[in-house]
Structures are given as structure tokens and as C-alpha cells.
Write a protein that holds these residues in place. Sequence first.
Motif, short mmCIF file in Angstrom:
data_model
loop_
_atom_site.label_atom_id
_atom_site.label_comp_id
_atom_site.label_asym_id
_atom_site.label_seq_id
_atom_site.Cartn_x
_atom_site.Cartn_y
_atom_site.Cartn_z
N HIS A 9 0.76 -1.10 -0.03
CA HIS A 9 -0.14 0.04 -0.08
C HIS A 9 0.83 1.47 -0.12
O HIS A 9 0.34 2.43 0.11
N THR A 10 2.13 1.14 -0.41
CA THR A 10 2.84 2.37 -0.55
C THR A 10 2.74 3.01 -2.01
O THR A 10 2.95 1.81 -2.99
N PRO A 11 2.35 3.86 -2.46
CA PRO A 11 2.18 4.49 -3.58
C PRO A 11 3.78 4.29 -4.32
O PRO A 11 4.47 4.66 -3.68
N LEU A 48 3.74 -8.00 -7.79
CA LEU A 48 4.18 -6.72 -7.22
C LEU A 48 2.87 -5.69 -7.10
O LEU A 48 3.04 -4.54 -6.63
N GLY A 49 1.68 -6.05 -7.85
CA GLY A 49 0.89 -5.16 -8.00
C GLY A 49 1.03 -4.15 -8.99
O GLY A 49 0.47 -2.89 -8.89
N LEU A 50 1.90 -4.13 -9.84
CA LEU A 50 2.12 -3.06 -10.71
C LEU A 50 1.45 -3.14 -11.97
O LEU A 50 1.40 -4.30 -12.48
N ALA A 81 3.05 1.13 -12.32
CA ALA A 81 2.72 1.84 -10.89
C ALA A 81 1.52 1.12 -10.24
O ALA A 81 0.79 0.11 -11.05
N SER A 82 1.57 1.13 -8.94
CA SER A 82 0.65 0.40 -8.06
C SER A 82 -0.59 1.18 -8.08
O SER A 82 -0.78 2.19 -8.57
N ALA A 83 -1.57 0.52 -7.74
CA ALA A 83 -3.12 1.08 -7.63
C ALA A 83 -2.86 2.21 -6.68
O ALA A 83 -3.70 3.15 -6.99
#
Length: 107
Positions: A9-11, A48-50, A81-83
Motif C-alpha cells: 500500500h505504498t504508492p 508486485l501489484g504493478l 505503477a501500483s493501484a
Amino acid sequence: MYMIAPPNHTPWLCLGDFNEIFWSWEKCGGNSHRTRSMEDFWETASNLGLQDLGFSGLNFTWSNGRAGDANILVRLDRALASADWRSLFPGARVIHLLVPTRITPLS
């Protein structure tokens, strides 16, 4: 990428020349690309959620600089980029402005 990934949850925005492609349409010319390396890259980013931010402009960001059938074009540059990052910057866009270049890696 796993070694530099921030806590959950870190941008996070990761961009640059990844020297790999996600999809076969991101390469034109030359030998066919290794499917396994594409899958590994996509899987790593996904784990990694990217997500790829996509792009507008030219389809390719690198060329071997040769003429005719010897020319190879590839999309190596991208922004992932992450969500959480995307929610902070919903209007972010990637635009390929220049013609593909040939850059020789440093030895």
C-alpha cells in the motif's frame, strides 16, 4: 524488482528501460522473442501489484538503427505503477515523443 519493492500500500511508480517486453506486439523484426522471459516480466509486475500505465505516441522506443529487413523496433521503456500510486495521480499519462533510438549499454 522484488528487492526494491516498498511495503504494501505504498504508492509506487517504477519507470524506465526494462530491457524486456510484456507482449509480442511490442517487438517488430528480428528473431521471435522468448515467451518465457515475457511471462516472467509480466508475472513479476503482477505479483508486485504493478500495472503498465500504457502510452500514447510511437509504438516503439528502441531501434537497432539498421535499414530495411534488418531493422528491429522494440518498446523497452514503460511506466509501471501500483493501484495506490494510480489513485493519487489518476491523470498520469506516458507519451512517447521521439523516434526510437539506439543506445549501446555501458560495458
